[in-house]
Structures are given as C-alpha cells and as structure tokens.
Design a protein around this motif. Structure first.
Motif, PDB file in Angstrom:
ATOM      1  N   ARG A 133      31.806 -44.847  -2.990  1.00 52.41           N
ATOM      2  CA  ARG A 133      30.710 -44.282  -3.432  1.00 52.41           C
ATOM      3  C   ARG A 133      31.052 -43.234  -4.358  1.00 52.41           C
ATOM      4  NH1 ARG A 133      28.638 -39.519  -2.247  1.00 52.41           N
ATOM      5  NH2 ARG A 133      29.501 -38.484  -0.366  1.00 52.41           N
ATOM      6  N   GLU A 134      30.176 -42.967  -5.417  1.00 55.17           N
ATOM      7  CA  GLU A 134      30.511 -41.999  -6.628  1.00 55.17           C
ATOM      8  C   GLU A 134      30.255 -40.647  -5.895  1.00 55.17           C
ATOM      9  OE1 GLU A 134      28.708 -40.847 -10.801  1.00 55.17           O
ATOM     10  OE2 GLU A 134      28.944 -43.031 -10.491  1.00 55.17           O
ATOM     11  N   MET A 135      31.203 -39.787  -6.334  1.00 59.33           N
ATOM     12  CA  MET A 135      30.821 -38.332  -5.687  1.00 59.33           C
ATOM     13  C   MET A 135      29.990 -37.820  -6.665  1.00 59.33           C
ATOM     14  SD  MET A 135      34.793 -37.020  -5.050  1.00 59.33           S
ATOM     15  CE  MET A 135      34.000 -35.227  -4.370  1.00 59.33           C
ATOM     16  N   SER A 136      29.128 -36.823  -6.095  1.00 58.47           N
ATOM     17  CA  SER A 136      28.019 -36.068  -6.635  1.00 58.47           C
ATOM     18  C   SER A 136      28.671 -34.959  -7.300  1.00 58.47           C
ATOM     19  CB  SER A 136      26.914 -35.662  -5.524  1.00 58.47           C
ATOM     20  OG  SER A 136      27.440 -34.466  -4.865  1.00 58.47           O
ATOM     21  N   LEU A 137      27.882 -34.402  -8.196  1.00 58.59           N
ATOM     22  CA  LEU A 137      28.436 -33.110  -9.075  1.00 58.59           C
ATOM     23  C   LEU A 137      28.640 -31.951  -8.038  1.00 58.59           C
ATOM     24  CD1 LEU A 137      29.018 -31.387 -11.298  1.00 58.59           C
ATOM     25  CD2 LEU A 137      26.591 -30.968 -11.541  1.00 58.59           C
ATOM     26  N   TRP A 138      27.631 -32.016  -6.832  1.00 60.41           N
ATOM     27  CA  TRP A 138      28.122 -30.994  -5.988  1.00 60.41           C
ATOM     28  C   TRP A 138      29.254 -30.979  -5.124  1.00 60.41           C
ATOM     29  CZ3 TRP A 138      24.883 -28.448  -8.692  1.00 60.41           C
ATOM     30  CH2 TRP A 138      23.588 -28.698  -8.930  1.00 60.41           C
ATOM     31  N   GLU A 139      29.537 -32.325  -4.738  1.00 59.05           N
ATOM     32  CA  GLU A 139      30.732 -32.619  -4.086  1.00 59.05           C
ATOM     33  C   GLU A 139      31.906 -32.303  -4.888  1.00 59.05           C
ATOM     34  OE1 GLU A 139      29.397 -36.236  -1.052  1.00 59.05           O
ATOM     35  OE2 GLU A 139      29.518 -36.564  -3.189  1.00 59.05           O
ATOM     36  N   MET A 140      31.910 -32.670  -6.287  1.00 60.81           N
ATOM     37  CA  MET A 140      32.991 -32.366  -7.146  1.00 60.81           C
ATOM     38  C   MET A 140      33.190 -30.860  -7.277  1.00 60.81           C
ATOM     39  SD  MET A 140      33.100 -35.633  -9.845  1.00 60.81           S
ATOM     40  CE  MET A 140      31.113 -35.349 -10.386  1.00 60.81           C
ATOM     41  N   LEU A 141      32.369 -30.193  -7.334  1.00 61.93           N
ATOM     42  CA  LEU A 141      32.339 -28.805  -7.480  1.00 61.93           C
ATOM     43  C   LEU A 141      32.784 -28.243  -6.221  1.00 61.93           C
ATOM     44  CD1 LEU A 141      28.931 -27.776  -9.244  1.00 61.93           C
ATOM     45  CD2 LEU A 141      31.246 -27.594 -10.219  1.00 61.93           C
TER      46      LEU A 141
ATOM     47  N   GLU B  30      34.864 -29.596  -4.081  1.00 65.90           N
ATOM     48  CA  GLU B  30      36.046 -30.075  -4.062  1.00 65.90           C
ATOM     49  C   GLU B  30      37.005 -29.016  -4.874  1.00 65.90           C
ATOM     50  OE1 GLU B  30      37.580 -33.611  -5.966  1.00 65.90           O
ATOM     51  OE2 GLU B  30      37.619 -34.256  -3.979  1.00 65.90           O
ATOM     52  N   ARG B  31      36.480 -28.284  -5.988  1.00 64.98           N
ATOM     53  CA  ARG B  31      37.104 -27.451  -6.481  1.00 64.98           C
ATOM     54  C   ARG B  31      36.873 -25.868  -6.319  1.00 64.98           C
ATOM     55  NH1 ARG B  31      36.827 -31.517  -9.946  1.00 64.98           N
ATOM     56  NH2 ARG B  31      38.490 -31.922 -11.559  1.00 64.98           N
ATOM     57  N   GLU B  32      36.531 -25.632  -4.942  1.00 59.18           N
ATOM     58  CA  GLU B  32      36.340 -24.567  -4.239  1.00 59.18           C
ATOM     59  C   GLU B  32      35.052 -23.857  -4.828  1.00 59.18           C
ATOM     60  OE1 GLU B  32      39.634 -22.598  -2.876  1.00 59.18           O
ATOM     61  OE2 GLU B  32      40.983 -24.190  -3.823  1.00 59.18           O
ATOM     62  N   VAL B  33      34.153 -24.473  -5.444  1.00 50.98           N
ATOM     63  CA  VAL B  33      33.016 -23.857  -5.657  1.00 50.98           C
ATOM     64  C   VAL B  33      31.777 -23.807  -4.552  1.00 50.98           C
ATOM     65  CG1 VAL B  33      30.972 -23.848  -7.195  1.00 50.98           C
ATOM     66  CG2 VAL B  33      33.082 -24.588  -8.081  1.00 50.98           C
ATOM     67  N   ASN B  34      31.360 -22.505  -4.286  1.00 54.68           N
ATOM     68  CA  ASN B  34      30.602 -22.306  -3.223  1.00 54.68           C
ATOM     69  C   ASN B  34      29.025 -22.915  -3.531  1.00 54.68           C
ATOM     70  OD1 ASN B  34      29.005 -21.731  -0.808  1.00 54.68           O
ATOM     71  ND2 ASN B  34      30.250 -19.800  -0.515  1.00 54.68           N
ATOM     72  N   VAL B  35      28.911 -24.156  -3.503  1.00 56.64           N
ATOM     73  CA  VAL B  35      27.449 -24.420  -4.042  1.00 56.64           C
ATOM     74  C   VAL B  35      26.416 -24.362  -3.010  1.00 56.64           C
ATOM     75  CG1 VAL B  35      26.211 -26.736  -4.803  1.00 56.64           C
ATOM     76  CG2 VAL B  35      28.794 -26.475  -5.316  1.00 56.64           C
ATOM     77  N   LYS B  36      26.736 -24.401  -1.776  1.00 61.33           N
ATOM     78  CA  LYS B  36      25.663 -24.080  -0.835  1.00 61.33           C
ATOM     79  C   LYS B  36      25.222 -22.683  -0.947  1.00 61.33           C
ATOM     80  CE  LYS B  36      27.332 -27.447   2.427  1.00 61.33           C
ATOM     81  NZ  LYS B  36      28.412 -27.898   3.289  1.00 61.33           N
ATOM     82  N   ARG B  37      26.190 -21.574  -1.209  1.00 62.39           N
ATOM     83  CA  ARG B  37      25.697 -20.166  -1.238  1.00 62.39           C
ATOM     84  C   ARG B  37      24.724 -19.960  -2.460  1.00 62.39           C
ATOM     85  NH1 ARG B  37      30.151 -17.239  -2.068  1.00 62.39           N
ATOM     86  NH2 ARG B  37      29.541 -16.664  -4.037  1.00 62.39           N
TER      87      ARG B  37
ATOM     88  N   CYS C  71      37.875 -21.672 -15.288  1.00 63.82           N
ATOM     89  CA  CYS C  71      36.757 -22.148 -16.029  1.00 63.82           C
ATOM     90  C   CYS C  71      36.847 -23.586 -16.555  1.00 63.82           C
ATOM     91  CB  CYS C  71      36.380 -21.188 -16.961  1.00 63.82           C
ATOM     92  SG  CYS C  71      35.758 -19.676 -16.643  1.00 63.82           S
ATOM     93  N   HIS C  72      37.779 -23.945 -16.975  1.00 63.70           N
ATOM     94  CA  HIS C  72      38.077 -25.290 -17.606  1.00 63.70           C
ATOM     95  C   HIS C  72      38.266 -26.241 -16.443  1.00 63.70           C
ATOM     96  CE1 HIS C  72      39.545 -28.522 -20.383  1.00 63.70           C
ATOM     97  NE2 HIS C  72      40.424 -28.634 -19.103  1.00 63.70           N
ATOM     98  N   ARG C  73      38.664 -25.913 -15.203  1.00 62.60           N
ATOM     99  CA  ARG C  73      38.808 -26.799 -14.255  1.00 62.60           C
ATOM    100  C   ARG C  73      37.419 -27.308 -13.937  1.00 62.60           C
ATOM    101  NH1 ARG C  73      41.174 -25.196  -9.153  1.00 62.60           N
ATOM    102  NH2 ARG C  73      40.239 -26.882  -8.720  1.00 62.60           N
ATOM    103  N   ILE C  74      36.286 -26.471 -14.118  1.00 64.19           N
ATOM    104  CA  ILE C  74      35.120 -26.764 -13.766  1.00 64.19           C
ATOM    105  C   ILE C  74      34.323 -27.245 -14.726  1.00 64.19           C
ATOM    106  CG2 ILE C  74      32.976 -25.715 -12.640  1.00 64.19           C
ATOM    107  CD1 ILE C  74      34.847 -23.779 -11.208  1.00 64.19           C
ATOM    108  N   THR C  75      34.408 -26.741 -15.863  1.00 67.95           N
ATOM    109  CA  THR C  75      33.582 -27.442 -17.095  1.00 67.95           C
ATOM    110  C   THR C  75      33.940 -28.765 -17.302  1.00 67.95           C
ATOM    111  OG1 THR C  75      35.113 -26.357 -19.000  1.00 67.95           O
ATOM    112  CG2 THR C  75      33.246 -25.098 -18.033  1.00 67.95           C
ATOM    113  N   ILE C  76      34.873 -29.222 -16.937  1.00 66.08           N
ATOM    114  CA  ILE C  76      35.253 -30.661 -17.207  1.00 66.08           C
ATOM    115  C   ILE C  76      34.288 -31.570 -16.425  1.00 66.08           C
ATOM    116  CG2 ILE C  76      37.718 -30.363 -18.171  1.00 66.08           C
ATOM    117  CD1 ILE C  76      38.618 -31.054 -15.511  1.00 66.08           C
ATOM    118  N   LEU C  77      33.569 -30.926 -15.457  1.00 69.27           N
ATOM    119  CA  LEU C  77      32.827 -31.608 -14.596  1.00 69.27           C
ATOM    120  C   LEU C  77      31.377 -32.090 -15.075  1.00 69.27           C
ATOM    121  CD1 LEU C  77      33.811 -30.284 -10.889  1.00 69.27           C
ATOM    122  CD2 LEU C  77      34.546 -32.491 -12.022  1.00 69.27           C
TER     123      LEU C  77
END
Length: 116
Positions: free
Chosen positions: A3-11, A13-20, A109-115
């Motif tokens: 299954r394709e990962m969602s944007l939230w899951e990819m974020l 994975e890069r240690e972005v605290n999406v839930k907070r 920043c670049h590690r995240i913007t590529i998503l």
C-alpha cells in the motif's frame, strides 16, 4: 500488495510530529498541509541567511526566533531543535557556528520538502 504510504506517514518517518501539529490545527489536515508548505517557502529563511552573512546578529536572531516558533507549531521537531541552537548562539550576539547550523536547518528542510 504494497500500500502507498500517506503523506502523514512519510512525514512521521522523517520524525515530524504530525499528531501534535494536527492537534494544534484542530485536526484540519488541509490547513496543516497549507501552513507546512508556506513554512518552507517563508522568505525569512533567505533573510536569516543574509543577516548571518552580513553579521547582523540581532536581525538574524529575530528571523531564527520566528522560524523556530513556526517549526514547533508544525511539529518539525528536528528543525526546531536546530533553530533553537541557532537562536541561543545569536541571543549571545555571536556568530560562531551560525552558518553551519543554518546549513543543517536547510538540509533538514530539504528532507521534508521533497515530500510535498
């Protein structure tokens, strides 16, 4: 089948605290994505670099401090941590290490913007 990962899951994975961040945004995923995209195109990143290059510590401090707050609200913890280090250097009216930390912020920043 994979299954394709969602944007939230990819974020995450890069240690972005999406839930907070989504709690702060009251669950509004569209607003979060909009603010996240706007953060990475914020002209204060360029202004911060220019202030560091011009050895204008107080201006650099103001830009770094503002970006740090936005990074925190967006759950960008690694960027926040680096900006916090930069803010503390600049708060002391110093520049030693500031360019290297700025560069590390931009790499993160670049590690995240590529998503996006």
């Amino acid at each position: 089948m994979l299954r394709e990962m969602s944007l939230w899951e990819m974020l995450e994975e890069r240690e972005v605290n999406v839930k907070r961040a989504l709690l702060i945004m009251r669950g509004n995923e569209e607003a979060y994505k909009k603010f996240l995209t706007e953060f990475f195109s914020d002209p204060d990143f360029v202004r911060l670099r220019e202030a560091i290059e011009a050895k204008e510590t107080q201006n650099a401090f103001a830009y770094a401090h503002g970006l740090k707050g936005m990074a925190s609200n967006l759950g960008l913890d690694k960027i926040y941590e680096k900006l916090n280090t930069l803010v503390e250097i600049l708060r002391c009216d110093k520049l030693e290490g500031a360019q290297e930390i700025y560069d590390a912020v931009m790499e993160e920043c670049h590690r995240i913007t590529i998503l996006l």
